[in-house]
Write an enzyme that holds these catalytic residues in place. Structure first.
Site, PDB file in Angstrom:
ATOM      1  N   HIS A  58       8.628   7.129   8.625  1.00  0.00           N
ATOM      2  CA  HIS A  58       9.354   7.251   7.356  1.00  0.00           C
ATOM      3  C   HIS A  58      10.794   7.651   7.675  1.00  0.00           C
ATOM      4  O   HIS A  58      11.041   8.338   8.656  1.00  0.00           O
ATOM      5  CB  HIS A  58       8.675   8.288   6.459  1.00  0.00           C
ATOM      6  CG  HIS A  58       7.392   7.794   5.877  1.00  0.00           C
ATOM      7  ND1 HIS A  58       7.279   7.346   4.591  1.00  0.00           N
ATOM      8  CD2 HIS A  58       6.162   7.631   6.443  1.00  0.00           C
ATOM      9  CE1 HIS A  58       6.039   6.945   4.362  1.00  0.00           C
ATOM     10  NE2 HIS A  58       5.327   7.108   5.476  1.00  0.00           N
ATOM     11  N   ARG A 118       0.859  -1.196   0.000  1.00  0.00           N
ATOM     12  CA  ARG A 118       0.000   0.000   0.000  1.00  0.00           C
ATOM     13  C   ARG A 118       0.901   1.255   0.000  1.00  0.00           C
ATOM     14  O   ARG A 118       1.291   1.737  -1.039  1.00  0.00           O
ATOM     15  CB  ARG A 118      -0.934  -0.035   1.227  1.00  0.00           C
ATOM     16  CG  ARG A 118      -2.208   0.790   1.059  1.00  0.00           C
ATOM     17  CD  ARG A 118      -2.051   2.258   1.365  1.00  0.00           C
ATOM     18  NE  ARG A 118      -1.591   2.495   2.747  1.00  0.00           N
ATOM     19  CZ  ARG A 118      -1.126   3.676   3.150  1.00  0.00           C
ATOM     20  NH1 ARG A 118      -1.063   4.702   2.325  1.00  0.00           N
ATOM     21  NH2 ARG A 118      -0.701   3.833   4.396  1.00  0.00           N
ATOM     22  N   ASP A 119       1.324   1.711   1.157  1.00  0.00           N
ATOM     23  CA  ASP A 119       2.146   2.920   1.248  1.00  0.00           C
ATOM     24  C   ASP A 119       3.421   2.776   0.416  1.00  0.00           C
ATOM     25  O   ASP A 119       3.847   3.708  -0.270  1.00  0.00           O
ATOM     26  CB  ASP A 119       2.507   3.181   2.714  1.00  0.00           C
ATOM     27  CG  ASP A 119       2.977   4.599   2.981  1.00  0.00           C
ATOM     28  OD1 ASP A 119       3.221   5.330   2.002  1.00  0.00           O
ATOM     29  OD2 ASP A 119       3.106   4.972   4.153  1.00  0.00           O
ATOM     30  N   CYS A 164       3.579   9.349   0.984  1.00  0.00           N
ATOM     31  CA  CYS A 164       2.233   9.866   0.688  1.00  0.00           C
ATOM     32  C   CYS A 164       2.270  10.776  -0.540  1.00  0.00           C
ATOM     33  O   CYS A 164       3.029  11.733  -0.575  1.00  0.00           O
ATOM     34  CB  CYS A 164       1.712  10.645   1.901  1.00  0.00           C
ATOM     35  SG  CYS A 164       0.168  11.522   1.583  1.00  0.00           S
TER      36      CYS A 164
END
Lengths: 308, 308
Positions: free
Chosen positions: A209, A14-15, A240
């Protein structure tokens, strides 16, 4: 001393993939997923039910889920959702666990989901009700908990206030995300101590992150404060799309390597993770920021050079 | 609470440049040096008196020193030496402070200086006598303290035993180096606690490489154990030419950024360091592994995108 168990939730699918130019095929995702499962990973944020035009990499999340659905009993398969429509689409796809994302800072929430945080909190109640009614598990992720790229520092009081509202809704897992790598170890330790004290019965998960190189130090600060759940992404890729300056997630194999050296249990196999990371680099078409993929584990010994 | 002061010794002009293909000119080194001094750096390992064929980047160390010698009163200017001949060449060049390097592991010592560690310890006594006689300050660096690329883990007993011999020689600063980035935070904390307890009157300096992403976490583990002196390299470049798998030093601007966020004093100016790092990238002809050079400080705010 009792050994500490750390639970990793793998977010590469996902991310991790969000900022990649190349859209991965279902087959490529399946191959990476299978390798991660083989390496012992038991929890996956496997995709997102977001607008396919806004995040093209996630458009095949439903189809991907239909291919891994059989694993539901043995692995947590979680989909990110930005709104009720996402929850509905997840339900249609047969997904049982969803992760609703809102941002602690209004500015990032507006960029991410086009409404202020207060409105997202209202929506959360509706989504909570919808999930309850449909037998779905609802987790919540709080973006920009440790800082916002538009607003800068976020007052701890605001974090605590928003968490107070979320905790009331009986949410199994709340993720606190450092969306653009602004967290530092002192902040992580201080804020998490405060949060765990204020909400002693709530399970929290941390999402870092490595934007400014402090990713591993922040994981340790979290562990030291008492957190036992962490998001990591294979290869350390990700970020993001709606946060300027966003870069990769803290890297699964780098985290596991460090935790293993420190005698913390992750129940994953490092060699297996490196094999999975190899598949990932091949699929995305470039080397990842993973340190371990370049350097190998520190247990690796080199032969002495032959001298004349 | 009293604020903690951390002293940084800048090693970019020595360890930092060692693995670079392009040999920097005196003028390029001077420009970087001046920018670092302007940013507040007060201690430099500026070069090495080693065999010019073995480490070509260091061949102009004497000439470089003659150009910065005037700063001796306000900055520590330290040259690395591998043997007595190095000390003699340093003296001829007018250098007052030298840093003698030996490796805790025999295998690395053999690669680095072609003799076992015991012989290097014997030589150290002679060099100590030579420096004393000539009014020179002698520091000592212990390579592979936290692991050897050929031998793997180094028993703590061996480190303590060798340190015991060195400490007897009245050495102002002993550096413990993680030559190929094998250290992890638990090890750093445990070993340094033990060392500081055993040698309470000795000042120790830590030298980390970020080979496996744990560089900043290791710095914090050192600070927590009570260490206040650290080697860092601008841009995070560097590595030992005689250690396979060696990669960059822990990065000056990344370390300063983290320490400043955590309210630890370094007496350096982050913007000035970033300006110096810019000059460095230009001089070496490629981007460095510095996180801060890519991401900027976490205090940086982005403007909100214009929405229609």
């Amino acid at each position: 001393m009792e050994s500490i168990h750390v639970k990793l939730n793998e977010v590469v699918l996902r991310d991790g993939l969000q900022l990649e130019d190349k859209i991965l095929s279902i087959e490529e995702k399946l191959e990476i997923y299978a390798a991660l499962k083989k390496a012992g990973i038991q929890s996956f944020e496997f995709g997102a039910f977001v607008h396919p035009k806004r995040v093209p990499q996630m458009a095949n999340s439903g189809e991907f889920f239909s291919r891994i659905e059989k694993d539901k009993a043995e692995a947590s398969l979680i989909a990110l959702i930005p709104n009720l429509k996402g929850a509905e689409r997840a339900r249609e796809a047969g997904v049982q666990t969803v992760n609703y994302v809102l941002s602690i800072s209004d500015s990032h929430n507006l960029q991410n989901v086009q409404q202020p945080t207060a409105k997202s909190l209202e929506d959360l109640k509706e989504i909570r009700w919808y999930c309850g009614k449909n037998g779905m598990v609802l987790n919540v992720s709080c973006a920009t908990t440790f800082g916002c790229p538009f607003e800068g520092e976020i007052p701890e009081e605001r974090v605590l206030e928003i968490l107070g509202e979320i905790v009331l809704l009986d949410i199994p897992l709340i993720t606190l995300a450092d969306t653009t790598g602004m967290a530092h170890p002192k902040q992580v330790h201080g804020l998490m101590k405060r949060i765990l004290e204020q909400f002693p019965n709530q399970t929290f998960n941390l999402h870092f992150h490595n934007t400014r190189g402090m990713g591993l130090a922040n994981v340790l600060a979290g562990v030291k404060a008492g957190v036992r759940n962490f998001d990591t992404a294979l290869g350390g890729i990700g970020g993001c799309p709606f946060a300027p300056g966003a870069t990769g997630n803290v890297c699964t194999e780098d985290v596991v390597h460090m935790l293993q050296l420190m005698d913390l249990e992750t129940e994953t196999d490092l060699d297996g993770l490196l094999a999975a990371s190899d598949l990932l680099s091949e699929a995305i078409g470039h080397a990842s920021p993973s340190y371990l993929m370049k350097a190998g584990p520190s247990t690796q010994k080199y032969p002495l050079p032959v001298t004349q």
